[in-house]
Design an enzyme around this catalytic site. Structure first.
Site, mmCIF file in Angstrom:
data_model
loop_
_atom_site.group_PDB
_atom_site.id
_atom_site.type_symbol
_atom_site.label_atom_id
_atom_site.label_comp_id
_atom_site.label_asym_id
_atom_site.label_seq_id
_atom_site.Cartn_x
_atom_site.Cartn_y
_atom_site.Cartn_z
ATOM 1 N N HIS A 1 14.786 -22.190 -23.990
ATOM 2 C CA HIS A 1 14.381 -23.699 -23.552
ATOM 3 C C HIS A 1 13.562 -23.684 -22.414
ATOM 4 O O HIS A 1 13.593 -22.881 -21.455
ATOM 5 C CB HIS A 1 15.863 -24.180 -23.099
ATOM 6 C CG HIS A 1 16.048 -25.518 -22.794
ATOM 7 N ND1 HIS A 1 15.252 -26.223 -21.529
ATOM 8 C CD2 HIS A 1 16.389 -26.635 -23.595
ATOM 9 C CE1 HIS A 1 15.579 -27.476 -21.636
ATOM 10 N NE2 HIS A 1 16.200 -27.860 -22.636
ATOM 11 N N GLN B 1 -0.343 -32.810 -37.629
ATOM 12 C CA GLN B 1 1.021 -32.588 -37.465
ATOM 13 C C GLN B 1 1.045 -31.041 -36.885
ATOM 14 O O GLN B 1 2.011 -30.960 -35.945
ATOM 15 C CB GLN B 1 1.638 -32.431 -38.828
ATOM 16 C CG GLN B 1 3.355 -32.396 -38.714
ATOM 17 C CD GLN B 1 3.916 -32.081 -40.024
ATOM 18 O OE1 GLN B 1 3.289 -31.910 -41.036
ATOM 19 N NE2 GLN B 1 5.099 -31.994 -39.799
ATOM 20 N N LYS C 1 27.873 -24.680 -23.836
ATOM 21 C CA LYS C 1 28.096 -25.769 -24.660
ATOM 22 C C LYS C 1 28.902 -25.390 -26.059
ATOM 23 O O LYS C 1 29.692 -26.219 -26.251
ATOM 24 C CB LYS C 1 26.574 -26.150 -25.132
ATOM 25 C CG LYS C 1 25.607 -26.722 -24.177
ATOM 26 C CD LYS C 1 24.586 -27.392 -24.839
ATOM 27 C CE LYS C 1 23.531 -26.011 -25.491
ATOM 28 N NZ LYS C 1 22.225 -27.193 -25.738
ATOM 29 N N GLU D 1 16.590 -33.503 -42.213
ATOM 30 C CA GLU D 1 16.682 -34.495 -41.259
ATOM 31 C C GLU D 1 15.915 -35.702 -41.543
ATOM 32 O O GLU D 1 14.710 -35.400 -42.052
ATOM 33 C CB GLU D 1 16.255 -33.800 -39.796
ATOM 34 C CG GLU D 1 16.098 -34.768 -38.666
ATOM 35 C CD GLU D 1 15.673 -34.190 -37.387
ATOM 36 O OE1 GLU D 1 16.664 -33.340 -36.941
ATOM 37 O OE2 GLU D 1 14.664 -34.307 -36.847
ATOM 38 N N TYR E 1 18.203 -39.957 -33.179
ATOM 39 C CA TYR E 1 18.617 -41.063 -32.315
ATOM 40 C C TYR E 1 17.564 -42.058 -32.180
ATOM 41 O O TYR E 1 17.074 -42.099 -31.160
ATOM 42 C CB TYR E 1 19.101 -40.574 -31.175
ATOM 43 C CG TYR E 1 19.950 -41.522 -30.149
ATOM 44 C CD1 TYR E 1 20.965 -42.401 -30.689
ATOM 45 C CD2 TYR E 1 19.791 -41.863 -29.059
ATOM 46 C CE1 TYR E 1 21.820 -43.143 -29.825
ATOM 47 C CE2 TYR E 1 20.195 -43.003 -27.947
ATOM 48 C CZ TYR E 1 21.346 -43.550 -28.621
ATOM 49 O OH TYR E 1 21.924 -44.298 -27.797
#
Length: 288
Positions: free
Chosen positions: A148, A211, A164, A17, A49
């Protein structure tokens, strides 16, 4: 190529990614990162995005660079703060650029946020339905090995995930995690509940102490004692922490593959050297 085709034989795959820059004058340096990472031969590369304050066109530009580098691109699309008209514009832009893979995401709801009106999507499944109606895209969705944050229970969480998939998600990519047992338990429950699409394990190589703290805060994931000991021992030495983080992520991936999880997605944070080091550590395993 559609990612569903890449994943269909359950062969070992490792994907990366990347994220686009915040300013247009940094676009070429991000493209250079893409070209360098493509040399490690990932199965595909996703591009997030945009970033805070950026245009969606940044994402399309980087997705095109991925494609031009000979790697299949996966474009993220987040609907939380985008109107239906904006979603149509972005999906049309991707279609016009022959980018056929989209990761459909709602996005995290900021505290106190209220959806303005019906021009906005409240849930990822609505975005999946909208994308399906606009063309022959391969659509992926996100999943959370440790539930979630808005779900009341694991059962509710997996029910929403199944919906989904039923709406058209042909693969799932997980949020980062550091405890493989959490992911393996989640993976088994998904299969029991009839979620039969490929589930890609998301791995974040933690290479510096700052991080670590930020990633834990954002992901709300648990951290094994083993990793805390690594952080305590090497966190004050940047080079040592970087090496330890790469080794930990590589060992995570090897353990997952040993347990039958063949699809891995690495959150590279635009660091080609980290991606390359992990791929080198997996060279014979990937080509087994």
């Amino acid at each position: 190529m559609k990612i569903s085709e890449i994943l269909k034989d359950n062969k070992v795959t490792v994907s990366f990614e990347v994220f686009p820059p915040k300013q247009w004058d940094k676009i070429e340096s991000t493209k250079a990162v893409v070209r360098e990472m493509s040399g490690a031969s990932p199965a595909f590369m996703s591009v997030t995005y945009g970033a805070a304050g950026t245009r969606s066109g940044f994402t399309t530009e980087i997705a095109n660079e991925i494609k031009n580098s000979g790697v299949t691109p996966l474009s993220h699309l987040t609907c939380l703060t985008s109107t239906r008209d904006k979603i149509h514009e972005v999906v049309g832009e991707l279609r016009d650029n022959n980018i056929e893979n989209i990761l459909a995401l709602r996005g995290d709801i900021p505290e106190g946020f209220v959806f303005p009106d019906k021009q906005y999507f409240e849930y990822a499944y609505q975005l999946i339905n909208e994308i399906k109606a606009m063309g022959d895209f391969c659509i992926g969705a996100a999943c959370y090995p440790e539930i979630h944050p808005e779900s009341k229970s694991r059962i509710e969480d997996i029910e929403h995930l199944k919906y989904k998939v039923d709406c058209g998600a042909s693969f799932l990519t997980s949020q980062m995690f550091f405890d493989n047992e959490k992911f393996l338990n989640f993976y088994e429950m998904c299969r029991i509940k009839g979620i039969d699409v490929p589930i890609i394990a998301g791995i974040m190589p933690i290479t510096n102490a700052v991080q670590i703290k930020r990633s834990i805060e954002l992901s709300n994931c648990s951290v094994p004692k083993k990793f805390f000991r690594i952080m305590e021992r090497f966190g004050d030495n940047p080079e040592s922490m970087k090496q330890a983080g790469i080794v930990y992520a590589t060992e995570q991936i090897i353990d997952l593959m040993a347990n039958g999880v063949n699809n891995i997605h690495i959150y590279t944070m635009n660091k080609p050297d980290v991606a390359s080091a992990i791929m080198n550590g997996l060279s014979h395993i990937i080509n087994e």
